[in-house]
Write a protein that holds these residues in place. Structure first.
Motif, mmCIF file in Angstrom:
data_model
loop_
_atom_site.group_PDB
_atom_site.id
_atom_site.type_symbol
_atom_site.label_atom_id
_atom_site.label_comp_id
_atom_site.label_asym_id
_atom_site.label_seq_id
_atom_site.Cartn_x
_atom_site.Cartn_y
_atom_site.Cartn_z
ATOM 1 N N GLY A 123 -1.973 -5.975 -11.626
ATOM 2 C CA GLY A 123 -1.584 -5.976 -10.226
ATOM 3 C C GLY A 123 -1.400 -4.611 -9.607
ATOM 4 O O GLY A 123 -0.976 -4.517 -8.445
ATOM 5 N N VAL A 124 -1.697 -3.522 -10.301
ATOM 6 C CA VAL A 124 -1.555 -2.171 -9.778
ATOM 7 C C VAL A 124 -2.952 -1.535 -9.705
ATOM 8 O O VAL A 124 -3.697 -1.550 -10.681
ATOM 9 C CB VAL A 124 -0.623 -1.312 -10.641
ATOM 10 C CG1 VAL A 124 -0.475 0.088 -10.047
ATOM 11 C CG2 VAL A 124 0.743 -1.973 -10.766
ATOM 12 N N TYR A 125 -3.268 -0.976 -8.532
ATOM 13 C CA TYR A 125 -4.604 -0.440 -8.296
ATOM 14 C C TYR A 125 -4.498 0.956 -7.682
ATOM 15 O O TYR A 125 -3.454 1.375 -7.200
ATOM 16 C CB TYR A 125 -5.396 -1.359 -7.360
ATOM 17 C CG TYR A 125 -5.507 -2.776 -7.844
ATOM 18 C CD1 TYR A 125 -6.564 -3.179 -8.639
ATOM 19 C CD2 TYR A 125 -4.533 -3.714 -7.508
ATOM 20 C CE1 TYR A 125 -6.665 -4.487 -9.094
ATOM 21 C CE2 TYR A 125 -4.623 -5.028 -7.962
ATOM 22 C CZ TYR A 125 -5.684 -5.400 -8.756
ATOM 23 O OH TYR A 125 -5.772 -6.691 -9.208
ATOM 24 N N ARG A 126 -5.638 1.629 -7.699
ATOM 25 C CA ARG A 126 -5.743 2.964 -7.121
ATOM 26 C C ARG A 126 -6.828 2.950 -6.057
ATOM 27 O O ARG A 126 -7.898 2.381 -6.267
ATOM 28 C CB ARG A 126 -6.113 3.978 -8.207
ATOM 29 C CG ARG A 126 -6.244 5.415 -7.714
ATOM 30 C CD ARG A 126 -4.907 6.013 -7.446
ATOM 31 N NE ARG A 126 -4.987 7.451 -7.216
ATOM 32 C CZ ARG A 126 -3.963 8.193 -6.879
ATOM 33 N NH1 ARG A 126 -2.770 7.647 -6.744
ATOM 34 N NH2 ARG A 126 -4.085 9.475 -6.670
ATOM 35 N N CYS A 127 -6.560 3.583 -4.890
ATOM 36 C CA CYS A 127 -7.542 3.655 -3.816
ATOM 37 C C CYS A 127 -7.586 5.082 -3.294
ATOM 38 O O CYS A 127 -6.578 5.609 -2.808
ATOM 39 C CB CYS A 127 -7.210 2.673 -2.691
ATOM 40 S SG CYS A 127 -8.339 2.784 -1.282
ATOM 41 N N VAL A 182 -2.496 4.658 -2.558
ATOM 42 C CA VAL A 182 -3.528 5.153 -1.646
ATOM 43 C C VAL A 182 -3.368 6.661 -1.448
ATOM 44 O O VAL A 182 -2.267 7.156 -1.215
ATOM 45 C CB VAL A 182 -3.451 4.441 -0.282
ATOM 46 C CG1 VAL A 182 -4.561 4.924 0.643
ATOM 47 C CG2 VAL A 182 -3.533 2.932 -0.469
ATOM 48 N N THR A 183 -4.494 7.381 -1.526
ATOM 49 C CA THR A 183 -4.514 8.816 -1.264
ATOM 50 C C THR A 183 -5.710 9.131 -0.377
ATOM 51 O O THR A 183 -6.806 8.622 -0.605
ATOM 52 C CB THR A 183 -4.625 9.625 -2.562
ATOM 53 O OG1 THR A 183 -3.524 9.304 -3.416
ATOM 54 C CG2 THR A 183 -4.600 11.123 -2.277
ATOM 55 N N PHE A 191 0.865 -1.174 0.000
ATOM 56 C CA PHE A 191 0.000 0.000 0.000
ATOM 57 C C PHE A 191 0.908 1.232 0.000
ATOM 58 O O PHE A 191 1.591 1.516 0.987
ATOM 59 C CB PHE A 191 -0.919 0.000 1.214
ATOM 60 C CG PHE A 191 -2.017 -1.012 1.141
ATOM 61 C CD1 PHE A 191 -3.277 -0.664 0.675
ATOM 62 C CD2 PHE A 191 -1.803 -2.321 1.532
ATOM 63 C CE1 PHE A 191 -4.296 -1.597 0.603
ATOM 64 C CE2 PHE A 191 -2.805 -3.267 1.461
ATOM 65 C CZ PHE A 191 -4.059 -2.907 0.992
ATOM 66 N N PHE A 192 0.922 1.940 -1.124
ATOM 67 C CA PHE A 192 1.825 3.075 -1.312
ATOM 68 C C PHE A 192 1.033 4.364 -1.112
ATOM 69 O O PHE A 192 0.168 4.718 -1.895
ATOM 70 C CB PHE A 192 2.430 3.045 -2.714
ATOM 71 C CG PHE A 192 3.707 3.811 -2.834
ATOM 72 C CD1 PHE A 192 3.715 5.193 -2.749
ATOM 73 C CD2 PHE A 192 4.915 3.162 -3.023
ATOM 74 C CE1 PHE A 192 4.889 5.904 -2.856
ATOM 75 C CE2 PHE A 192 6.105 3.859 -3.125
ATOM 76 C CZ PHE A 192 6.087 5.237 -3.039
ATOM 77 N N TYR A 193 1.353 5.107 -0.033
ATOM 78 C CA TYR A 193 0.628 6.318 0.309
ATOM 79 C C TYR A 193 1.236 7.531 -0.391
ATOM 80 O O TYR A 193 2.444 7.756 -0.316
ATOM 81 C CB TYR A 193 0.666 6.556 1.819
ATOM 82 C CG TYR A 193 -0.105 5.535 2.632
ATOM 83 C CD1 TYR A 193 -1.431 5.752 2.969
ATOM 84 C CD2 TYR A 193 0.507 4.360 3.055
ATOM 85 C CE1 TYR A 193 -2.132 4.819 3.718
ATOM 86 C CE2 TYR A 193 -0.187 3.424 3.794
ATOM 87 C CZ TYR A 193 -1.507 3.659 4.128
ATOM 88 O OH TYR A 193 -2.202 2.734 4.861
ATOM 89 N N THR A 194 0.404 8.313 -1.065
ATOM 90 C CA THR A 194 0.842 9.545 -1.721
ATOM 91 C C THR A 194 -0.217 10.622 -1.492
ATOM 92 O O THR A 194 -1.327 10.353 -1.022
ATOM 93 C CB THR A 194 1.039 9.357 -3.233
ATOM 94 O OG1 THR A 194 -0.233 9.222 -3.871
ATOM 95 C CG2 THR A 194 1.897 8.152 -3.533
ATOM 96 N N ASN A 195 0.113 11.872 -1.859
ATOM 97 C CA ASN A 195 -0.818 12.990 -1.714
ATOM 98 C C ASN A 195 -1.478 13.393 -3.024
ATOM 99 O O ASN A 195 -2.374 14.231 -3.025
ATOM 100 C CB ASN A 195 -0.085 14.210 -1.137
ATOM 101 C CG ASN A 195 0.367 13.984 0.291
ATOM 102 O OD1 ASN A 195 -0.335 13.365 1.076
ATOM 103 N ND2 ASN A 195 1.544 14.495 0.624
ATOM 104 N N LEU A 196 -1.024 12.835 -4.144
ATOM 105 C CA LEU A 196 -1.563 13.223 -5.445
ATOM 106 C C LEU A 196 -2.885 12.506 -5.685
ATOM 107 O O LEU A 196 -2.933 11.277 -5.703
ATOM 108 C CB LEU A 196 -0.565 12.894 -6.553
ATOM 109 C CG LEU A 196 -0.917 13.399 -7.951
ATOM 110 C CD1 LEU A 196 -0.943 14.922 -7.972
ATOM 111 C CD2 LEU A 196 0.059 12.880 -8.982
#
Length: 296
Positions: A187-191, A162-163, A132-137
């Motif tokens: 295998g790559v998703y957006r949340c 994840v944003t 789970f990769f957290y970013t602000n964009l």
């Protein structure tokens, strides 16, 4: 009582303290009148004539009081202006730094085609597990994902970007909390985790509960059984939380004003502010911080 005596001693006499209080009160009245006028115009949709009937008399009366206090500024009335200037500088430097950071990310964000091309290379290792990769964009794939893949040559077999976003509503319904979708690559998703301004952001965003909620949403939009099994298999192999951290730095061609705001004021605030994700109770034992230097 003690505080009042201390203030009087600090101002040397009660007259200077009274002048400072007077300047504060009149400027609060002026600001309140202006903000109320904006609410009438933009929110209440009041007729322009009624707005003028409210604004003009009040601003004239308050303007008379304000001009009468101008001679009191050297005699103690300068204190609220100095305090306001300090906080204005802090707020402006933070807002300016955030705007430059957002502009940098918007100009350099990844496209789906670029992401697919990078992951299709044989040199990129698909590590087992879920990240789970957290970013602000909010919109698009942030450039720190490109930075991460280029320098580690690896991506987990399931990666969820994840944003967190606060919406201008009081509360967000639980079923609308998670907005998920599949990106172009396998295998790559957006949340997108959404909150209202009155919601507690510590709910349903930490640990096993957060992982289970996001995976459940992903499975709802998955069309094949094979993909569902792959999501479950990756989650069973372990979950890692990656936090993207960016640092701003001015380039040699920047002017002295930009260098002072970014390299000193904004950088100081960024180092000392509380991390945004600290309220989300990200498990420290499975957390990886990925840093990137933005030269603006």
């Amino acid at each position: 009582m003690i505080l009042g005596i201390g203030l009087v001693i600090g101002f040397r006499d009660g007259v200077a303290l009274a002048n400072a209080y007077g300047a504060v009160v009149i400027w609060v009245m002026i600001i309140t009148t202006c903000l109320t006028t904006l609410v009438m115009l933009l929110v209440w949709d009041t007729h322009v004539l009624l707005i003028l009937m409210f604004f003009v008399p009040y601003i004239l009366i308050e303007g008379v009081f304000m001009t009468s206090l101008l001679t009191k500024i050297p005699q103690g009335g300068w204190v609220p202006f100095a305090i306001s200037a300090f906080f204005l500088t802090v707020m402006f430097s933070w807002l300016y730094g955030r705007s430059r950071k957002n502009a940098y990310e918007a100009d350099r964000k990844m496209s789906l085609g670029e992401l697919n091309q990078m992951l299709a290379r044989n040199t990129v290792y698909r590590a087992p597990g879920t990240c789970f990769f957290y970013t602000n964009l909010v919109n698009g794939i942030p450039p720190i994902i490109r930075h991460y893949i280029q320098h580690t040559s690896s991506v987990h077999e399931t990666m969820v970007i994840v944003t967190f976003r606060t919406l201008p509503v009081k509360k967000v319904l639980p079923e609308e909390r998670f907005n998920v979708g599949k990106l172009g690559s396998d295998g790559v998703y957006r949340c997108l985790v959404q909150f209202g301004y009155n919601d507690s952001q510590s709910i349903a965003v930490a640990g096993d509960e957060f992982v289970a909620s996001v995976l459940a949403k992903l499975k709802e939009q998955t069309e094949t059984t094979e993909e569902i099994e792959r999501l479950d298999s990756a989650a069973e192999k372990g979950v890692v939380f990656a936090i993207g951290r960016t640092i701003l730095k001015t380039n040699p061609n920047s002017g002295w004003f930009v260098r002072f705001i970014i390299d000193y004021l904004y950088r100081f605030q960024q180092k000392n502010c509380r991390p945004e994700l600290s309220i989300h109770e990200v498990p420290p034992g499975t957390t990886l911080q990925v840093g990137m230097l933005y030269e603006i």
